[in-house]
Design an enzyme around this catalytic site. Structure first.
Site, PDB file in Angstrom:
ATOM      1  N   ARG A 240      -0.441   9.245  -9.163  1.00 21.63           N
ATOM      2  CA  ARG A 240      -1.283  10.162  -8.993  1.00 21.63           C
ATOM      3  C   ARG A 240      -0.377  11.332  -9.107  1.00 21.63           C
ATOM      4  O   ARG A 240       0.550  11.888  -8.560  1.00 21.63           O
ATOM      5  CB  ARG A 240      -1.498  10.115  -7.423  1.00 21.63           C
ATOM      6  CG  ARG A 240      -2.527  11.042  -6.852  1.00 21.63           C
ATOM      7  CD  ARG A 240      -2.562  11.293  -5.262  1.00 21.63           C
ATOM      8  NE  ARG A 240      -1.390  11.991  -4.925  1.00 21.63           N
ATOM      9  CZ  ARG A 240      -0.944  11.838  -3.618  1.00 21.63           C
ATOM     10  NH1 ARG A 240      -1.592  11.245  -2.877  1.00 21.63           N
ATOM     11  NH2 ARG A 240       0.486  12.491  -3.444  1.00 21.63           N
ATOM     12  N   HIS A 244      -2.540  14.735  -3.044  1.00 22.22           N
ATOM     13  CA  HIS A 244      -3.528  14.168  -2.600  1.00 22.22           C
ATOM     14  C   HIS A 244      -5.103  14.772  -2.579  1.00 22.22           C
ATOM     15  O   HIS A 244      -5.622  14.483  -3.161  1.00 22.22           O
ATOM     16  CB  HIS A 244      -3.431  13.579  -0.996  1.00 22.22           C
ATOM     17  CG  HIS A 244      -4.576  13.012  -0.518  1.00 22.22           C
ATOM     18  ND1 HIS A 244      -5.020  11.695  -1.046  1.00 22.22           N
ATOM     19  CD2 HIS A 244      -5.736  13.545   0.340  1.00 22.22           C
ATOM     20  CE1 HIS A 244      -6.133  11.596  -0.285  1.00 22.22           C
ATOM     21  NE2 HIS A 244      -6.623  12.775   0.409  1.00 22.22           N
ATOM     22  N   TYR A 252       6.656  15.391  -1.369  1.00 21.43           N
ATOM     23  CA  TYR A 252       7.281  14.072  -0.852  1.00 21.43           C
ATOM     24  C   TYR A 252       7.381  12.886  -1.966  1.00 21.43           C
ATOM     25  O   TYR A 252       8.112  12.111  -1.894  1.00 21.43           O
ATOM     26  CB  TYR A 252       6.472  13.488   0.351  1.00 21.43           C
ATOM     27  CG  TYR A 252       5.037  13.425  -0.020  1.00 21.43           C
ATOM     28  CD1 TYR A 252       4.278  12.399  -0.547  1.00 21.43           C
ATOM     29  CD2 TYR A 252       4.239  14.586   0.467  1.00 21.43           C
ATOM     30  CE1 TYR A 252       3.118  12.530  -0.860  1.00 21.43           C
ATOM     31  CE2 TYR A 252       2.825  14.612   0.056  1.00 21.43           C
ATOM     32  CZ  TYR A 252       2.230  13.480  -0.628  1.00 21.43           C
ATOM     33  OH  TYR A 252       0.833  13.621  -0.976  1.00 21.43           O
TER      34      TYR A 252
HETATM   35  C1  LIG Z   1     -10.361   4.295   6.792  1.00 20.26           C
HETATM   36  C2  LIG Z   1      -9.932   5.665   6.504  1.00 20.26           C
HETATM   37  N1  LIG Z   1      -8.517   5.733   6.790  1.00 20.26           N
HETATM   38  C3  LIG Z   1      -8.002   6.878   6.336  1.00 20.26           C
HETATM   39  C4  LIG Z   1      -8.755   7.889   5.911  1.00 20.26           C
HETATM   40  C5  LIG Z   1      -8.036   9.188   5.362  1.00 20.26           C
HETATM   41  N2  LIG Z   1      -7.854   9.301   3.891  1.00 20.26           N
HETATM   42  C6  LIG Z   1      -8.615   9.598   2.969  1.00 20.26           C
HETATM   43  S1  LIG Z   1      -8.192   9.447   1.326  1.00 20.26           S
HETATM   44  C7  LIG Z   1      -6.533   8.527   1.962  1.00 20.26           C
HETATM   45  C8  LIG Z   1      -5.593   8.270   1.091  1.00 20.26           C
HETATM   46  C9  LIG Z   1      -6.212   7.182   0.206  1.00 20.26           C
HETATM   47  O1  LIG Z   1      -5.192   6.621  -0.621  1.00 20.26           O
HETATM   48  P1  LIG Z   1      -5.651   5.454  -1.667  1.00 20.26           P
HETATM   49  O2  LIG Z   1      -6.658   4.480  -1.173  1.00 20.26           O
HETATM   50  O3  LIG Z   1      -4.578   4.948  -2.336  1.00 20.26           O
HETATM   51  O4  LIG Z   1      -6.494   6.423  -2.893  1.00 20.26           O
HETATM   52  P2  LIG Z   1      -5.881   7.901  -3.576  1.00 20.26           P
HETATM   53  O5  LIG Z   1      -6.119   8.988  -2.813  1.00 20.26           O
HETATM   54  O6  LIG Z   1      -4.505   7.374  -3.776  1.00 20.26           O
HETATM   55  O7  LIG Z   1      -6.589   7.550  -4.942  1.00 20.26           O
HETATM   56  C10 LIG Z   1      -6.719   8.493   3.443  1.00 20.26           C
HETATM   57  C11 LIG Z   1      -5.529   8.056   4.309  1.00 20.26           C
HETATM   58  C12 LIG Z   1     -10.055   7.542   5.500  1.00 20.26           C
HETATM   59  N3  LIG Z   1     -10.728   8.391   4.588  1.00 20.26           N
HETATM   60  N4  LIG Z   1     -10.583   6.268   5.531  1.00 20.26           N
END
Ligand SMILES: Cc1ncc(C[n+]2csc(CCOP(=O)(O)OP(=O)(O)O)c2C)c(N)n1
Ligand SMILES: [Mg+2]
Length: 282
Positions: A240, A244, A252
């Site tokens: 990434r 985010h 970080y």
């Molecule tokens: C069940 C759930 N927990 C927490 C969140 C908050 N949240 C949204 S995106 C995210 C990070 C997602 O990381 P990843 O699955 O690795 O996808 P990336 O954003 O890195 O593509 C979080 C913690 C959520 N939307 N749903």
């Protein structure tokens, strides 16, 4: 260079470039205060989104995640619809009530994600079951992040797809982070794709910055699914390259890590490869 024709290579390159240009534009609009809600870019994920969606055929279904803008474009979504949706405008699919990729376009068989990570996996598996029952012969391509792959819905969905040998392919986008949590804090396995053995299905880990490799790996999985042999897990390893969301400076993330992955930029990497094979002129 693989099995792709020159025309197909140019298409892949076109979609990589278009995806990057859209992402950059969205980020600019966000900074100008023209966007309702957050902006989530797929910078670093272009080859994974574009290469995988390119393996689908007409009538197949796409269930993308939030960094898969390139997959929407490959499956024929218009720039107008994408920008209306991303900007949360009244004329968008969700009539301004939601933004990002949270929309469905049944005509194109695109079913975007909801916020709840992994919640769409059982839904996508249900679409695979419907495809089988209705003899559509359609394959369902679904995506999940490294973080989202640790949610319980992942297990329920993948297990059911495996047991029923459904036409389902899941791309795990391992981009090293789930918000600020590095993969080393998410699971103790060496590779996320190792889980496939526990479901009795094939699992593979690939370089997700190599668009042709992503295409060929997904195509193999899609054809296997279409033959009725069941699902495949594909762990596509990327980085990434931005925060985010646009509001996250990602302080970080160690700078050296980003520097290392910058050399593997999916768009520039493919451009270099096509140039060196004289498939592009500079
Ligand atoms: C069940 C759930 N927990 C927490 C969140 C908050 N949240 C949204 S995106 C995210 C990070 C997602 O990381 P990843 O699955 O690795 O996808 P990336 O954003 O890195 O593509 C979080 C913690 C959520 N939307 N749903
Ligand atoms: Mg992630």
């Amino acid at each position: 260079m693989g099995s792709l024709s020159r025309k197909q290579q140019h298409e892949l390159y076109y979609y990589l470039r278009l995806t990057r240009a859209c992402d950059d534009t969205l980020l600019r609009l966000y900074k100008q205060g023209k966007m309702v809600g957050g902006a989530y870019t797929g910078n670093g994920n272009e080859a994974t989104a574009v290469g995988s969606a390119y393996a689908l055929k007409q009538g197949d279904y796409l269930f993308p995640m939030h960094r898969d803008l390139g997959a929407h474009l490959v499956r024929g979504q218009s720039l107008k619809n994408i920008f209306l949706q991303q900007l949360g405008r009244a004329a968008s699919f969700t009539r301004g009530r939601d933004g990002t990729g949270h929309y469905a376009d049944p005509a194109l068989r695109i079913y975007g994600n909801v916020s709840h990570l992994a919640a769409m996996i059982p839904v996508a598996v249900g679409a695979a079951l419907a495809s089988r029952m209705q003899r559509q012969n359609a394959v369902i391509l679904n995506y999940i992040g490294d973080g989202g792959s640790n949610v319980g819905d992942f297990h329920e969905g993948v297990n059911m797809a495996a047991v029923m040998k459904l036409p389902f392919v899941l791309i795990i986008e391992n981009n090293q982070y789930a918000y600020s949590t590095p993969v080393s804090r998410q699971h103790a396995a060496t590779k996320i794709s190792d889980r496939a053995a526990g479901y009795g299905i094939p699992g593979v880990t690939i370089d997700g910055t190599d668009v042709e490799l992503v295409y060929e790996t997904t195509q193999t999985a899609v054809e296997r699914a279409r033959r009725g042999e069941g699902p495949t897990l594909i762990e596509s390893v990327t980085m990434r390259m931005q925060g985010h969301s646009a509001s996250d400076d990602a302080s970080y993330v160690p700078g050296e890590l980003l520097d290392r992955w910058r050399d593997k930029d999916p768009v520039l990497q493919y451009e270099r490869r096509l140039l060196s094979h004289k498939a592009l002129t500079s």
